[in-house]
Scaffold this active site. Structure first.
Site, PDB file in Angstrom:
ATOM      1  N   ASP A  73       0.877  -1.167   0.000  1.00 49.88           N
ATOM      2  CA  ASP A  73       0.000   0.000   0.000  1.00 49.88           C
ATOM      3  C   ASP A  73       0.912   1.214   0.000  1.00 49.88           C
ATOM      4  OD1 ASP A  73      -1.611   2.163   0.551  1.00 49.88           O
ATOM      5  OD2 ASP A  73      -2.693   1.215   2.200  1.00 49.88           O
ATOM      6  N   SER A 152      -1.022  12.512 -15.539  1.00 48.10           N
ATOM      7  CA  SER A 152      -2.223  12.427 -16.378  1.00 48.10           C
ATOM      8  C   SER A 152      -2.437  13.757 -17.067  1.00 48.10           C
ATOM      9  CB  SER A 152      -3.443  12.096 -15.515  1.00 48.10           C
ATOM     10  OG  SER A 152      -4.650  12.246 -16.250  1.00 48.10           O
ATOM     11  N   TYR A 165      -8.543  14.849  -8.707  1.00 50.55           N
ATOM     12  CA  TYR A 165      -7.596  13.997  -9.419  1.00 50.55           C
ATOM     13  C   TYR A 165      -6.633  14.859 -10.230  1.00 50.55           C
ATOM     14  CZ  TYR A 165      -6.035  10.231 -12.566  1.00 50.55           C
ATOM     15  OH  TYR A 165      -5.277   9.319 -13.286  1.00 50.55           O
TER      16      TYR A 165
END
Length: 261
Positions: A73, A152, A165
């Protein structure tokens, strides 16, 4: 006659390298792990237990690739440290890190937007900074290497829905630029990659949406969605000798969506 240094098999070789790919059990991460291994690297596929990193690694290993899985994680600094330490124990070095783990947690209908933003900042920003802090000194001791952050195009444009995001992805691309300046003298090349819509499970809300897909494709000059392999190719380039003079960049792989009118 000696083989040319410009032959693709040499120029894009990752032979002898050790690579870690977070979020590596599916989608873009899995393609990056496979491509690096196919280029000669020994690869650790890291991911949450639920994503099945061990199974993903086994499937690649049965095809002759040198890949192992590791449960991690990335929002837990102790698990990140254990990931780096176990990689060193197994192979003695780290040459390439692909900080790919991520998720879009924006919910326009949620009442607590701050909470989702905090989770995305922890996942896309804090974890990347912590992984760099742990891994880069190790990489520098071996002469340097490539640290690749999966960002992104949401971090390069305004977003109606993916606002948190986009904020977190803009920030992790900036981490790559900072690391390039801070660690360049020790042989570290740090870059971000900003994919557009890539045909993965992650992107199904767009690629399989009969209303959204045509709109996005109409704004994409190449007229199609990308594939994970087309992102993985850039990762191999950055990790190999072909990318040895590239650092501090945010490489957009989106079929032209970002520049379209």
């Amino acid at each position: 006659m000696a083989p040319s240094e410009l032959a693709p098999a040499t120029l894009f070789s990752c032979a002898g390298q050790v690579a870690i790919v977070t979020g590596g059990a599916s989608g873009i991460g899995l393609a990056c792990a496979e491509a690096l291994a196919a280029a000669g690297a020994r690869v650790v596929v890291a991911g949450l237990v639920a994503s099945g990193p061990a199974g993903a690694a086994t499937r690649l290993a049965t095809r002759g690739l040198d890949v192992v899985g590791a449960e991690c994680d990335v929002t837990d600094a102790a698990q990140l440290r254990a990931l780096v330490e176990s990689t060193l124990e197994r192979w003695g070095r780290i040459d390439t890190v692909v900080a790919n783990a991520g998720a879009a947690l924006d919910d326009p209908d949620a009442s607590e937007h701050d909470a989702s933003l905090e989770r995305m900042l922890a996942l896309h920003v804090r974890s990347v900074a912590q992984l760099a802090e742990i891994a880069l000194p190790v990489m520098a001791e071996s002469g340097g290497g490539a640290f690749v952050v999966m960002s992104s195009i949401a971090g390069l444009r305004g977003n109606r829905v993916l606002s948190g995001y986009g904020v977190s992805k803009a920030a992790n691309a900036q981490i790559a630029r900072n690391l390039a300046v801070q660690w360049g003298s020790r042989g570290i090349r740090a870059n971000a990659i900003s994919p557009g819509v890539i045909a993965t499970d992650f992107a199904r809300p767009i690629t399989e949406n009969p209303d959204a897909a045509p709109v996005r494709l109409a704004k994409t000059p190449l007229g199609r969605f990308g594939t994970p392999a087309e992102v993985a190719g850039a990762v191999v380039w950055l990790a190999s000798a072909a990318g040895a003079f590239v650092t501090g960049q945010n490489i957009v792989i989106d079929g032209g969506t970002l520049i379209s009118d």
